[in-house]
Design an enzyme around this catalytic site. Structure first.
Site, mmCIF file in Angstrom:
data_model
loop_
_atom_site.group_PDB
_atom_site.id
_atom_site.type_symbol
_atom_site.label_atom_id
_atom_site.label_comp_id
_atom_site.label_asym_id
_atom_site.label_seq_id
_atom_site.Cartn_x
_atom_site.Cartn_y
_atom_site.Cartn_z
ATOM 1 C CD GLU A 158 34.055 41.562 44.309
ATOM 2 O OE1 GLU A 158 35.146 42.136 44.509
ATOM 3 O OE2 GLU A 158 33.918 40.337 44.378
ATOM 4 C CB CYS A 172 38.511 48.581 43.852
ATOM 5 S SG CYS A 172 38.453 47.263 42.621
#
Length: 479
Positions: A212, A247
Site C-alpha cells: 500500500e 496517501c
C-alpha cells in the site's frame, strides 16, 4: 525494549498456528471482539497518543482512525460466517458426476508493517483482515509515531492472544530481523523506496505481498461545479486529512486558466473559515511528523523553480513543526514539488486551456493511488473513468472511497499492489483452495489406456459438450 529473537518468535507463532486454534470461527470472533473492546475502553489513550505523535485533532483521530476501525471490526464479525463458507461453483461435463467448491483457508503466519501517518488505523485494519482469515500475525508499527506504537504494543499485549498476535516495536534493525524470516504474506504500508527493500526480502522466500504505497493523486476541477462545496471537499481531503500527510490526499490540482482565479479565491476564503487568519495557531491542523519531513517540505518550497509561485500561505513554524496550508500556481513540471509525492500541506494548482487536457498531465506520471474529478459533465465523468488509471477514483469528492467497505482499497503500478477493506481484507490474507469432489460412480474407461479411435471420439465429444457426438461415439458410428 531489548532486541528480540526473531527466529524464536517465529517458532512460537508457527506452533500456535499449527495447533489449529487460529482457524476456528470461535478464536477469530474472540480476537475481533477483543479489538473492539480495546478501542472502546481506551479511546482517550489512543487519541492522546495520536495528539502526541502528530498533534492530530481529536475529531480526525476519532473519525478517520477509531471509527473506521470499529466499522471494519463490526463488519468482519457480522460477515465472518459467510466469508468462511465454501463457495459452490459449477463443474464441467468432463468431470460428471462431480461437485466443486472454493474453500478459503488462512495463509499461516503473516507480517504487517505499518505507517506513521495514520498509525492506529493502518496498523490494525490489516490485522483485522489477517485475524478474520484465521492467521497468526505480527504487527510492526512505525517508530516515527512512537507514542501510538507504544500504545499498540501495550493494548494488544493486554487484550489479544499473544501466542498468535504479537507487536514488535523498533526501527530498522528490528524490521530487518523480521524481514529475514519466512512469512506466508507481508503487508506493507509506506513509500516506494522501502517497498523495494521489503519486496527484495520477500522474494528470497517467494513470499506474496500487499504493498500500500502512494503517489501524486490529482484533483481536476471543472468550471460547472458548486465551487463552495468543491473547495470545502478539497480542503477536507488535503488539509483535513492529517494536514496533507495522507496517501490519498490530493497532491496537486488541475483546472482551466479561465476558472483558476475563482477556484483560488474560494479555497482562500474557505481555508480562512476553517483555520483562521493565522493557521499556524489552529488546533485543527496536524503538525508535520518530525524535523526530517519538515525540512523535506521546506526544501520543496525553497526550490528556485517555484520562486514567486506561492499565492497563499507558506508560513512555517519550525519550533512547533507547523506549515500553513499553502497554494502554489502554475509551478513548472520539472520542479521538485511536481516530481515527488508532496505528503504535506502544499497544493500546486496547474492550469490548462481545456479541462480535458488535464488527462494528459495525469497520464504522463506514474499511476496514482487515487484521482479525483469535480464536474457535472456526464461525458467528462465517463471519459475520466475510462481513461484514468489509478488505485481508486472519486467523482465530486476526495478520499471518501476509503469509507466504503464494498470497494477494494489499493494501488496500481507504482502506487502499490493488492487491495484490502471489507471482504477484500479477508481475501488478502486467505488462499482460495480449489476442491473437486467425485464419487466412484461414472468411471469413464475412455480416459485409460489402451487408447483407441472410439475412445478418442468419445473424449472429443465430451470436451465439445456434444450430446449427439457422445451418442455417436458410444454406438461406434464414424463420419
Amino acid at each position: 525494549m531489548a532486541f528480540f529473537d526473531a527466529a524464536a518468535m517465529m517458532k512460537g507463532l508457527r506452533g500456535a498456528y499449527a495447533s489449529g486454534k487460529t482457524r476456528s470461527y470461535e478464536w477469530r470472533v474472540s480476537q475481533l471482539k477483543a479489538l473492539l473492546k480495546l478501542m472502546s475502553f481506551h479511546e482517550k489513550e489512543i487519541v492522546d497518543a495520536l495528539r502526541s505523535d502528530l498533534s492530530k485533532p481529536e475529531l480526525e483521530s476519532f473519525l478517520q482512525e477509531i471509527a473506521l476501525l470499529k466499522e471494519s471490526c463490526g463488519l468482519a464479525l457480522k460477515e465472518l460466517h459467510r466469508w468462511m463458507a465454501p463457495e459452490k461453483v459449477k463443474t464441467m461435463m468432463t468431470t460428471f458426476p462431480s461437485s466443486a467448491e472454493i474453500v478459503p483457508e488462512p495463509l499461516g503466519v503473516v507480517l504487517v508493517i505499518s505507517a506513521w501517518n495514520y498509525p492506529f488505523l493502518l496498523s490494525l485494519d490489516p490485522v483485522i483482515g489477517a485475524i478474520a482469515a484465521g492467521n497468526a500475525v505480527v504487527l510492526k508499527p512505525s517508530e516515527i509515531s512512537p507514542a501510538t506504537s507504544s500504545v499498540l504494543a501495550k493494548l494488544l499485549g493486554q487484550y489479544m492472544d499473544c501466542s498468535a498476535v504479537k507487536v514488535i516495536e523498533g526501527a530498522v534493525p528490528e524490521t530487518t530481523a523480521l524481514l529475514e524470516q519466512k512469512w506466508d504474506k507481508i503487508f506493507y504500508t509506506g513509500n516506494g523506496k522501502v517497498a523495494r527493500i521489503v519486496s527484495a526480502a520477500a522474494a528470497k522466500h517467494l513470499t506474496p505481498l500487499v504493498l500500500e504505497l502512494g503517489g501524486k493523486s490529482p484533483v481536476i476541477v471543472d468550471s460547472n461545479v458548486d465551487l463552495k462545496v468543491a473547495a470545502r471537499r478539497i480542503i477536507a481531503g488535503k488539509w483535513g486529512c492529517n494536514n496533507g500527510q495522507a496517501c490519498v490526499s490530493p497532491d496537486y490540482a488541475i483546472t482551466t486558466k479561465e476558472f483558476a482565479p475563482d477556484l483560488i479565491d474560494t479555497l482562500r476564503s474557505e481555508l480562512e473559515k476553517f483555520y483562521g487568519k493565522d493557521p499556524l495557531k489552529s488546533n485543527d491542523l496536524s503538525r508535520i511528523v518530525n524535523s526530517n519531513h519538515f525540512n523535506r517540505l521546506s526544501k520543496l518550497l525553497d526550490d528556485d523553480k517555484i520562486s514567486g509561485k506561492i499565492i497563499h500561505g507558506g508560513q512555517k513554524d519550525i519550533a512547533n513543526l507547523k506549515i500553513a496550508p499553502t497554494i502554489l500556481l502554475d509551478v513548472p513540471e520539472d520542479s521538485l514539488i511536481m516530481e515527488e509525492e508532496i505528503f504535506g500541506p502544499l497544493l500546486p494548482i496547474l492550469t490548462v486551456n481545456n479541462v480535458e487536457d488535464s488527462f494528459n498531465i495525469i497520464k504522463s506520471k506514474d499511476k496514482p493511488l487515487a484521482a479525483y474529478l469535480f464536474t457535472n459533465n456526464k461525458k467528462l465523468k465517463e471519459n475520466f473513468i475510462r481513461n484514468i488509471s489509478a488505485g481508486g477514483l472519486v467523482i465530486n469528492d476526495t478520499t471518501m472511497h476509503l469509507a466504503v467497505p464494498t470497494l477494494p482499497f489499493g494501488g496500481v503500478g507504482e502506487s502499490g499492489m493488492g487491495a484490502y477493506h471489507g471482504k477484500f481484507s479477508f481475501d488478502a490474507f486467505s488462499h482460495k483452495k480449489a476442491v473437486l469432489l467425485r464419487s466412484f460412480a461414472g468411471d469413464l474407461s475412455s480416459r485409460y489406456p489402451p487408447y483407441t479411435p472410439k475412445k478418442l471420439n468419445l473424449l472429443k465429444a465430451l470436451v465439445n459438450g456434444s450430446l449427439f457426438g457422445i451418442l455417436r461415439a458410444l454406438l461406434g458410428w464414424h463420419d
